[in-house]
Design a protein around this motif. Structure first.
Motif, PDB file in Angstrom:
ATOM      1  N   CYS A  18     -12.672  -5.132  -2.234  1.00 54.25           N
ATOM      2  CA  CYS A  18     -11.930  -4.553  -1.107  1.00 54.25           C
ATOM      3  C   CYS A  18     -11.814  -3.046  -1.205  1.00 54.25           C
ATOM      4  CB  CYS A  18     -10.522  -5.142  -1.067  1.00 54.25           C
ATOM      5  SG  CYS A  18     -10.533  -6.906  -0.743  1.00 54.25           S
ATOM      6  N   GLY A  21      -0.048  -0.867   0.854  1.00 54.39           N
ATOM      7  CA  GLY A  21      -1.342  -1.458   1.216  1.00 54.39           C
ATOM      8  C   GLY A  21      -2.181  -1.775  -0.012  1.00 54.39           C
ATOM      9  N   THR A  22      -2.087  -0.933  -1.026  1.00 51.89           N
ATOM     10  CA  THR A  22      -2.844  -1.149  -2.258  1.00 51.89           C
ATOM     11  C   THR A  22      -2.366  -2.428  -2.955  1.00 51.89           C
ATOM     12  OG1 THR A  22      -3.203   1.220  -2.505  1.00 51.89           O
ATOM     13  CG2 THR A  22      -3.431  -0.125  -4.499  1.00 51.89           C
ATOM     14  N   VAL A  68      -9.381   0.217   0.148  1.00 56.04           N
ATOM     15  CA  VAL A  68      -8.182   0.752   0.785  1.00 56.04           C
ATOM     16  C   VAL A  68      -8.505   2.204   1.105  1.00 56.04           C
ATOM     17  CG1 VAL A  68      -5.768   1.395   0.420  1.00 56.04           C
ATOM     18  CG2 VAL A  68      -6.626  -0.803  -0.451  1.00 56.04           C
ATOM     19  N   SER A  76      -7.279   5.633   2.316  1.00 61.04           N
ATOM     20  CA  SER A  76      -6.140   6.488   2.637  1.00 61.04           C
ATOM     21  C   SER A  76      -6.518   7.339   3.844  1.00 61.04           C
ATOM     22  CB  SER A  76      -5.779   7.389   1.453  1.00 61.04           C
ATOM     23  OG  SER A  76      -6.463   8.623   1.549  1.00 61.04           O
ATOM     24  N   MET A  80      -3.443  -5.519  -1.037  1.00 62.14           N
ATOM     25  CA  MET A  80      -4.850  -5.883  -1.268  1.00 62.14           C
ATOM     26  C   MET A  80      -5.060  -6.466  -2.665  1.00 62.14           C
ATOM     27  SD  MET A  80      -6.299  -5.728   1.507  1.00 62.14           S
ATOM     28  CE  MET A  80      -7.982  -5.389   1.982  1.00 62.14           C
ATOM     29  N   LEU A  94      -8.980  -2.075   4.308  1.00 64.04           N
ATOM     30  CA  LEU A  94      -7.640  -1.832   4.845  1.00 64.04           C
ATOM     31  C   LEU A  94      -7.503  -0.368   5.238  1.00 64.04           C
ATOM     32  CD1 LEU A  94      -4.231  -3.188   3.932  1.00 64.04           C
ATOM     33  CD2 LEU A  94      -4.495  -0.736   3.654  1.00 64.04           C
ATOM     34  N   ARG A  95      -6.959  -0.142   6.442  1.00 64.96           N
ATOM     35  CA  ARG A  95      -6.689   1.221   6.929  1.00 64.96           C
ATOM     36  C   ARG A  95      -5.232   1.348   7.331  1.00 64.96           C
ATOM     37  NH1 ARG A  95     -11.796   3.333   7.571  1.00 64.96           N
ATOM     38  NH2 ARG A  95     -13.395   1.721   7.760  1.00 64.96           N
ATOM     39  N   VAL A 144      -9.567   2.098  -4.084  1.00 65.21           N
ATOM     40  CA  VAL A 144      -8.727   2.926  -3.222  1.00 65.21           C
ATOM     41  C   VAL A 144      -9.382   4.293  -3.096  1.00 65.21           C
ATOM     42  CG1 VAL A 144      -6.381   3.720  -2.782  1.00 65.21           C
ATOM     43  CG2 VAL A 144      -6.760   1.721  -4.244  1.00 65.21           C
ATOM     44  N   VAL A 160     -10.048  -4.019  -6.161  1.00 64.96           N
ATOM     45  CA  VAL A 160      -9.622  -3.137  -5.078  1.00 64.96           C
ATOM     46  C   VAL A 160     -10.054  -1.701  -5.392  1.00 64.96           C
ATOM     47  CG1 VAL A 160      -7.634  -2.246  -3.792  1.00 64.96           C
ATOM     48  CG2 VAL A 160      -7.607  -4.611  -4.634  1.00 64.96           C
TER      49      VAL A 160
END
Ligand code: NCC
Length: 276
Positions: free
Chosen positions: A53, A197-198, A55, A57, A201, A78-79, A210, A208
């Protein structure tokens, strides 16, 4: 207080933080006429598990990063908030699996939350800075922004899109992890969307990545990659304990310092892959 090592810190988060979302059976919501608009199940039982995944920023240092292709190779992305992909694909990619939004975005007129197509891809997850240790009824009656009226309106307009609301307990569990691992008292405001969000996930993914949460060599006072607005506080924090969040993430990072410098990239294990 002894400083926990990265792996210990990761395990502490896994053991004490629960990614919980509001469901229709929870009081006081179960007693309200619109309860059926809330999802019947938890986000974590509907989404994932994913292998890898991203993430992303919203930092200005993503601009001219060329990271878009790499970001899109992940199984889920993820946003945050109003961060766009259109026009910025080269730097941030185009895939959106989850968008985490704060209640300010839902409520403010300039974000056109109810009508803009920006919010229509992937699943939405909303959160509101709930007062410290308040119960759900207290929070419901005094949210920071009108998250619940906007939620109901959005659900009526887009009934098919998955849309979750984070339980405020989650934000304070994450906050507690930051405080317990810092020598000095931190501000009693919830963590930024970035850290929330981190952790979210980490509960859905095996690994993950980031991007530009810890700034790379592209570090800039440009606040967001998508806006011509400059303010160092975007990267360093003011309301949110952002600098402490970054300190914590730096300690948990399993990637190299070089990855941070060149790609602004952090690598964290998902909860399912930790040996605690
Ligand atoms: O700016 P924001 O955050 O939407 O950014 C999302 C997350 O990216 C990380 N970030 C961002 C910019 C930057 N230069 N460095 C970073 O590390 C942070 O982790 C951040 O959380 C939020 O957390 O929800 C926040 O939202 C904005 C704002 O409400 C929305 O962008 C909508 O306009 C807040 N700004 C203000 O209230 C003025 C910001 O404090 C936190």
């Amino acid at each position: 207080r002894p400083k926990l090592s990265g792996p210990k810190l990761l395990c502490q988060i896994k053991d004490t933080v629960e990614v919980t979302t509001l469901t229709a059976d929870l009081q006081p919501f179960s007693l309200l006429p619109w309860a059926a608009q809330l999802p019947p199940k938890q986000l974590t039982s509907d989404l994932g598990p994913y292998k890898s995944c991203a993430v992303v920023s919203s930092a200005g240092s993503l601009r001219y990063s060329g990271l878009g292709r790499e970001i899109d190779t992940h199984d889920a992305v993820l946003r945050f908030n109003a961060a766009p992909t259109t026009g910025y694909e080269k730097d941030v990619g185009s895939k959106t699996t989850i968008r985490l939004i704060n209640s300010q975005v839902m409520a403010s007129d300039d974000h056109r939350f109810l009508s803009s197509s920006l919010y229509s891809s992937g699943a939405l997850v909303a959160w509101d800075p709930a007062p410290f240790s308040a119960d759900l009824t207290q929070w419901y009656n005094r949210t920071d922004y009108p998250i619940f009226t906007q939620y109901q309106r959005y659900r009526r307009l887009h009934p098919m899109q998955p849309f979750y609301i984070l339980h405020p307990r989650f934000e304070w569990q994450v906050w507690q992890r930051i405080q317990d691992n810092m020598a000095e008292p931190i501000q009693k405001n919830p963590p930024s969307s970035g850290l929330l969000g981190t952790v979210l996930m980490m509960s859905l993914c095996e690994v993950v990545h980031v991007y530009e949460f810890l700034p790379s060599r592209r570090k800039t006072e440009l606040c967001h990659y998508y806006q011509r607005f400059f303010d160092a506080a975007c990267t360093l924090g003011a309301y949110h304990p952002l600098l402490y969040e970054k300190n914590l993430v730096k300690r948990m990072n399993q990637g190299s310092d070089r990855d941070i410098y060149t790609h602004g990239r952090i690598t964290l294990p998902g909860f399912s892959k930790m040996n605690c």
